[in-house]
Write a protein that holds these residues in place. Structure first.
Motif: not given
Length: 924
Positions: A504, A506, A524-528, A562, A564-565, A587-588
């Motif tokens: 993750e 951010s 903005y955060t991205y996690s996978r 996955e 995106k936030r 968006w998941r």
């Protein structure tokens, strides 16, 4: 002769109290510069001859204050302290009951404005968002530890398990000179550091290091306590060793060694026992490790605290534990802290359960007996590097590692009967399971400040990698009776491999809009998150080897989550109130590949709006109000989505539902807290409500042989409310005796939509638990605390097939402590439990009595203890559990009566400038 002595002592006491003069001093404080009132100034009275504290308070928003008490002195010294102003001192004649002072003008202290630090003697100081207690102002017994000190501080409550609340809010972190001391378990610190080395106790809202660096608001629902050590006491060694042996081969041992050298701290601890103690014990009833804030119980009786495995809960556990803590500072830019823990435990447990499950057209009964033996071993290491590159740039690096190995032998016999007590099915299960788990995680945070108005840029990355390997040998036999009898026998081996890789990242940019009051934050955060789960099951062949692959009981999944936030936050704060509103859009994508059953592959996309908002209003220096609203989106789990038919339990087949929707959860909370330092009166209240749309619930159908099939469904109409009220008041009878009253009530009510054989119904569960305890304390003589708690619960249903049910549970405890003659400490805890609702064959009531005698020798450096556990030999853990569709009574193995003799010795060379005191040695 003793009678005459008692009469003389009694008359002398009456005479001494009779000479005391009650007084009430009122006044108003303003600034000499702008004539405005000064809120949160500390006002305290002390004796002239020895500067001992008589009374203190805090001024309100209007600058008004009131001091009340009684004294035998004819004059007292009044002191008023406020940050940035000169200390005001005045002698007050105590010649009448009501004393009204003229308006007091406080002068600005130019020395403090020039950054010259003036040491304050005020018992309490309010510094913006920090509440600071001066330890010298609070008298304790000679060998008091930090926990003894905290119990004396206004607004601070310490429970028997060591958990702490401040003005009704839980303390989730304790620091020593700003650094963690053996992780997040507060009792390691509070029960082992002595009060004499502590200079100040500071209480703040819990913050991350990055939040503290940028000046952001912290978590106002949790508190952090920072213990500052006197500079002259921050160099030397101290510690303790102890051991005990008892009846029924019971034993315990523990040791702790600490070496402090200014910024460098090294601590080592170890211990072991077979008395279900969660970690380390030095012979007292109160354990060194006692905090149960972050406890996860396992079925085999062991449990985990903050990731470290210990024995306890159900069953009998033998444990051994060890740890190392290191903290240091390199130059002016790098702070380092680290810890390592080892924990090993062996547990055994026997349990029996009786359950009645309700159906629309009747009910059925399930009885089971189980045995388990488990061995666990865990290692954990944590590090923290705080690198302050310059005054505007901070880098935090937090790596950690976990290793766990467990081996469990388990067996269970279970039978199911219909309403006429006719046997319909039965099963026998035995297994041997070995697990090895490894985990590595790292969190990196980079924070860059711009200017002094709160502008900053923050980048954070988290990575978590874990693996788990499992070997499972399983033998089961399931017999189904009735019109179509059937028998299923399984003799299988399963090799399991699970791998998980989560990442993750951010980024947040904070922009000040109006000075240091209004801010706008973009993020903005991205996690996978990716995981693979492979379970390969083999049946025995004719040669007693596990070679026949069983595809029905095997799995091979690859799962990806996955997200995106983007998010935006607006935040306002000043001295009186603060508000924060954050909106996030998600968006998941959830995707799953089933390599054994490709037709079950799935991929789902979800979008959702989330909102977080809260408002805090500081009514005065003594009270505050808060409100918040949250909208969260909860996506279904893989096992709930995938249409895989899980037949590992032939009596309860589970299948997922690919059409599930995410759950939208709306929640709101209200809180009000007030504490009057003068009256030692506190009031705390909290209310939380939650409503869910598309809540995910189990949907179970039962056939004529009571074999179950379970899937999942979305429902609307679930809600819950939780609330609590608390009031505390301390009455000071005189300089030695106090009475503290604490009353409270907490309760909840909830509505859940359920399915019973495809019939939809609603159940309402409500619980109310009033409680009360009173503590009478005669300093250095004795203390007595009776506690009572009543638990009332009720389950109601909107279908006639299920009957409404009510339950009652009583819990009464009496704790006593006696400290005379000098050097002797006698503690007792007597508990009475009464549960009238358990079924036949289960114990409804029990008395539980623990007692410890401790005698100090060798100038209080050593202690001899005699501990008696469960003196009445009635320990039981019979309990009743009620849910929407069943009632269950259960009972399991518990630790029974034993007596133990112990010895402990403590050493301490902390002293002025590191000099050796007369008690022990000092290492260079």
């Amino acid at each position: 002769m003793p009678k005459y002595f008692f009469v003389l002592f009694f008359l002398f006491s009456i005479s001494a109290f009779a000479q005391k003069q009650d007084f009430k001093i009122t006044g108003n404080i303003i600034s000499s510069e702008d004539q405005g009132p000064l809120e949160s100034a500390t006002i305290f009275l002390e004796k002239i001859q020895d500067s001992s504290l008589v009374s203190y308070t805090i001024s309100d928003r209007h600058g008004d204050f009131t001091l009340e008490n009684s004294t035998s002195n004819t004059k007292l010294r009044l002191n008023i302290s406020y940050i940035g102003f000169k200390t005001y001192t005045r002698i007050i004649p105590i010649n009448k009951q009501n004393i009204v002072l003229d308006t007091i003008n406080m002068a600005v202290d130019n020395n403090q404005l020039d950054a010259v630090v003036i040491e304050s003697r005020a018992p309490i100081t309010v510094k913006k968002d920090t509440l600071e207690f001066n330890v010298k102002s609070f008298k304790t017994k000679k060998d008091a530890n930090v926990e003894d000190l905290l119990k004396l501080l206004p607004g601070v409550e310490v429970a028997d398990d060591g958990s702490i609340t401040v003005n009704g809010k839980p303390v989730n972190k304790i620091l020593v000179n700003g650094k963690p001391f053996f992780g997040n378990d507060p009792t390691i610190t509070t029960r082992n550091l002595t009060k004499e080395i502590i200079e100040k106790v500071q209480v703040v809202d819990t913050k991350t290091k990055s939040q503290a660096f940028t000046g952001e608001e912290g978590d106002d629902e949790n508190k952090t306590i920072n213990l500052t050590i006197k500079k002259e006491n921050n160099k030397g060694v101290f510690g303790r060793v102890a051991g005990g042996a008892g009846t029924d081969k019971r034993y315990e041992f523990a040791g702790m060694f600490n070496r402090f050298n200014n910024d460098r701290r090294i601590s080592v601890l170890m211990g072991g026992n077979n008395i279900n103690s969660p970690g380390f014990s030095f012979g007292e009833i109160r354990k060194m490790f006692g905090s149960m804030n972050n406890v996860r119980f396992n079925q085999n009786g062991s449990f985990v605290i903050d990731g470290r495995a210990f024995g306890g809960g159900e069953g009998i556990t033998t444990s051994k534990n060890g740890g190392l803590n290191y903290a240091d500072k390199f130059g002016e830019k790098i702070d380092v802290s680290s810890d390592y823990f080892f924990a090993g435990s062996s547990s055994e447990n026997r349990s029996n359960t009786e359950r009645e499950t309700f159906l629309p057209d009747g009910s059925f009964f399930t009885n089971s007996n189980s045995n388990s033996i488990s061995d666990n071993e865990s290692h954990s290491a944590n590090m923290a590097f705080d690198i302050k590159v310059d005054s505007t740039l901070l880098i935090n690096i937090n790596p950690s590692f976990r290793y766990n190995k467990s081996k469990t032998g388990f067996s269970r016999d279970e039978e199911t009967l219909d309403e006429n007590q006719t046997l319909t099915n039965a099963s026998a299960t035995s297994s041997e399971v070995e697990n090895i788990g490894k985990n590595f995680s790292n969190r990196v945070t980079v924070t860059k400040r711009f200017g002094s108005n709160g502008a900053y840029l923050k980048f954070q990355m988290n990575n978590d990698i874990s693996t788990r390997d499992t070997d499972d040998y399983l033998m089961t036999e399931v017999d189904i009776y009735g019109n179509n009898p059937d028998t299923t026998i399984r003799d299988q081996y399963t090799n399991g491999e699970n791998k998980q890789n989560d990442i993750e990242s951010s980024v947040n940019y904070n922009i000040p809009l109006i000075g240091d009051a209004l801010f706008f934050n973009l993020g903005y955060t991205y996690s996978r998150n990716n995981s693979t789960d492979k379970q390969s099951t083999f049946d025995k062949d004719n040669n007693d080897r596990f070679t026949q692959f069983n595809s029905d009981l095997s799995t091979d999944f690859d799962y990806t989550n996955e997200m995106k936030r983007p998010e935006a936050t607006i935040r306002f704060q000043n001295k009186i109130w603060s508000a924060r509103v954050q909106t996030r859009y998600l968006w998941r994508t959830l995707s799953n590949s089933d390599f054994l059953r490709p037709q079950l592959n799935l991929s789902r996309d979800f979008e959702a709006l989330e909102v977080t908002s809260n408002f805090r209003y500081k009514i005065s220096s003594k009270s505050s109000f808060g409100i918040g609203y949250f909208l969260n989106n909860i996506t279904p789990q893989l096992n709930q989505l995938q249409a895989f038919r899980n037949v590992s339990n032939p009596l309860n087949v589970i299948i997922g539902n690919p059409e599930l929707k995410p759950t939208n959860s709306h929640s709101v909370y209200l809180s009000f807290n007030a504490f009057n330092f003068q009256d030692q009166t506190g009031f705390y209240s909290y209310l939380n409500g939650r409503a869910e749309n598309n809540a995910i619930v189990r949907k179970t159908t039962v056939d004529q042989n009571f074999v179950r099939e379970t899937t999942y469904a979305n429902v609307n109409g679930n809600y819950s409310f939780y609330g609590s009220l608390g009031y505390s008041k301390q009455f000071k009878l005189d300089s030695l005796r106090t009475i503290k009253v604490n009353v409270g009530v907490f309760g909840n009510i909830g509505r859940d939509i359920n399915f019973n054989n495809d019939i939809r119904y609603a159940s309402k569960n409500s619980t109310i638990t009033p409680r009360m305890y009173v503590t009478f304390n005669w300093k250095d003589v004795f203390e007595i605390t009776p506690r009572y708690q009543l638990n009332l619960s009720k389950n109601t249903f909107d279908i006639d097939a299920l009957n409404d049910r009510s339950f009652l549970y009583h819990d009464l405890t009496l704790s006593t402590a006696t400290f005379v003659p000098k050097g002797l400490e006698w503690r007792n805890e007597i508990k009475y439990l009464y549960n009238p609702n358990v079924g036949p064959g289960f114990q409804k009531s029990s008395w539980f009595w623990n007692s410890t005698l401790a005698y100090s020798i060798l100038k209080d450096k050593a202690t001899i203890t005699l501990k008696a556990y469960d003196i009445l030999n009635q320990n039981t853990n019979a309990r009743r559990t009620a849910t929407q569709d069943y009632i269950q009574d259960s009972q399991s193995t518990v630790l029974r009566q034993y007596f133990m003799f112990g010895f402990s010795w403590k050493f301490n060379s902390l002293g002025k400038k590191g000099e050796v005191r007369d008690d022990v040695f000092y290492f260079h």
